[in-house]
Design a protein around this motif. Structure first.
Motif, PDB file in Angstrom:
ATOM      1  N   GLU A  38      29.038  20.654 -25.644  1.00 60.30           N
ATOM      2  CA  GLU A  38      29.100  21.713 -26.656  1.00 60.30           C
ATOM      3  C   GLU A  38      29.762  22.917 -26.005  1.00 60.30           C
ATOM      4  OE1 GLU A  38      26.721  24.208 -30.016  1.00 60.30           O
ATOM      5  OE2 GLU A  38      25.603  22.766 -28.827  1.00 60.30           O
ATOM      6  N   GLY A  39      30.988  23.175 -26.420  1.00 60.20           N
ATOM      7  CA  GLY A  39      31.711  24.310 -25.880  1.00 60.20           C
ATOM      8  C   GLY A  39      31.579  25.544 -26.758  1.00 60.20           C
ATOM      9  N   CYS A  40      31.651  25.344 -28.075  1.00 62.19           N
ATOM     10  CA  CYS A  40      31.635  26.498 -28.977  1.00 62.19           C
ATOM     11  C   CYS A  40      30.667  26.324 -30.141  1.00 62.19           C
ATOM     12  CB  CYS A  40      33.042  26.758 -29.520  1.00 62.19           C
ATOM     13  SG  CYS A  40      33.646  25.480 -30.661  1.00 62.19           S
ATOM     14  N   GLY A  41      30.387  25.100 -30.545  1.00 65.14           N
ATOM     15  CA  GLY A  41      29.506  24.860 -31.680  1.00 65.14           C
ATOM     16  C   GLY A  41      30.131  25.204 -33.021  1.00 65.14           C
ATOM     17  N   GLU A  42      31.428  25.471 -33.022  1.00 64.25           N
ATOM     18  CA  GLU A  42      32.119  25.879 -34.252  1.00 64.25           C
ATOM     19  C   GLU A  42      33.333  25.010 -34.562  1.00 64.25           C
ATOM     20  OE1 GLU A  42      33.043  29.975 -33.609  1.00 64.25           O
ATOM     21  OE2 GLU A  42      30.943  30.588 -33.707  1.00 64.25           O
ATOM     22  N   LEU A 134      40.583  23.222 -26.116  1.00 65.16           N
ATOM     23  CA  LEU A 134      40.770  24.411 -25.282  1.00 65.16           C
ATOM     24  C   LEU A 134      40.302  24.146 -23.862  1.00 65.16           C
ATOM     25  CD1 LEU A 134      39.440  27.154 -27.717  1.00 65.16           C
ATOM     26  CD2 LEU A 134      41.802  26.415 -27.346  1.00 65.16           C
ATOM     27  N   CYS A 135      41.135  24.544 -22.907  1.00 62.74           N
ATOM     28  CA  CYS A 135      40.786  24.454 -21.497  1.00 62.74           C
ATOM     29  C   CYS A 135      40.587  25.878 -20.990  1.00 62.74           C
ATOM     30  CB  CYS A 135      41.898  23.757 -20.707  1.00 62.74           C
ATOM     31  SG  CYS A 135      41.577  23.746 -18.931  1.00 62.74           S
ATOM     32  N   ARG A 136      39.390  26.198 -20.606  1.00 56.67           N
ATOM     33  CA  ARG A 136      39.086  27.551 -20.142  1.00 56.67           C
ATOM     34  C   ARG A 136      39.653  27.830 -18.754  1.00 56.67           C
ATOM     35  NH1 ARG A 136      35.626  25.662 -23.623  1.00 56.67           N
ATOM     36  NH2 ARG A 136      34.574  27.026 -25.093  1.00 56.67           N
ATOM     37  N   CYS A 137      40.015  26.779 -18.041  1.00 55.73           N
ATOM     38  CA  CYS A 137      40.583  26.944 -16.699  1.00 55.73           C
ATOM     39  C   CYS A 137      42.103  27.075 -16.733  1.00 55.73           C
ATOM     40  CB  CYS A 137      40.217  25.743 -15.824  1.00 55.73           C
ATOM     41  SG  CYS A 137      38.457  25.465 -15.640  1.00 55.73           S
ATOM     42  N   THR A 138      42.680  27.038 -17.908  1.00 55.59           N
ATOM     43  CA  THR A 138      44.132  27.050 -18.122  1.00 55.59           C
ATOM     44  C   THR A 138      44.820  25.949 -17.323  1.00 55.59           C
ATOM     45  OG1 THR A 138      44.655  28.701 -16.423  1.00 55.59           O
ATOM     46  CG2 THR A 138      44.152  29.528 -18.628  1.00 55.59           C
TER      47      THR A 138
END
Length: 154
Positions: A38-42, A134-138
């Motif tokens: 679960e990264g965002c739940g949206e 989406l990759c938060r580490c770019t």
């Protein structure tokens, strides 16, 4: 509470849950498969992506009641067996396609869904298929490279 039957990674499952419980929570909490995150739940990040009847979905937005009788595949179901990684998983490992690991399950699911439908996708196809993750580490370049390398080994 409802008794729901469906398959997960080729195995029959029966759960007794509220039909509006999120598929993500059923997979993680009730079935003990912790690969989907679960990264965002949206429904915006793709970390919880799974396949339902061959269609890639974000499991945080899917009520489990919609999965009655369905075939669900999670990241745990990508490998052909416990000792062998799929081509995409192997490429992610070999070419550094995973960094912190939050996006990795969703990226693996999206890449696999693409390759299941388009055996020889273009680089543009790969970028489009992974655009919902989406990759938060770019770390996108290593991820794209891993998917392209998986294509070369197919």
């Amino acid at each position: 509470m409802s008794k729901l039957e469906f398959s997960v990674n080729g195995r029959a499952c029966t759960v007794e849950v509220h039909p509006m419980k999120r598929l993500l929570d059923v997979v993680r909490d009730d079935l003990g498969l912790h690969g989907a995150k679960e990264g965002c739940g949206e429904g915006e990040c793709g970390a919880c992506a799974v396949e339902v009847d061959g269609r890639l979905v974000v499991s945080c937005l899917v009520p489990v009641g919609q999965c009655a009788g369905a075939r669900v595949r999670t990241v745990e179901g990508l490998a052909p067996d416990a000792a062998t990684l799929s081509k995409v998983q192997q490429a992610f490992l070999q070419y550094g396609g995973a960094q912190c690991g939050i996006c990795t399950p969703g990226m693996l699911m999206a890449a696999t869904a693409l390759l299941d439908k388009v055996p020889r996708p273009s680089e543009a196809d790969v970028r489009t298929a992974l655009a919902g993750n989406l990759c938060r580490c770019t770390g996108y370049m290593k991820i794209f490279e891993a998917v392209v390398r998986a294509l070369e080994s197919a």
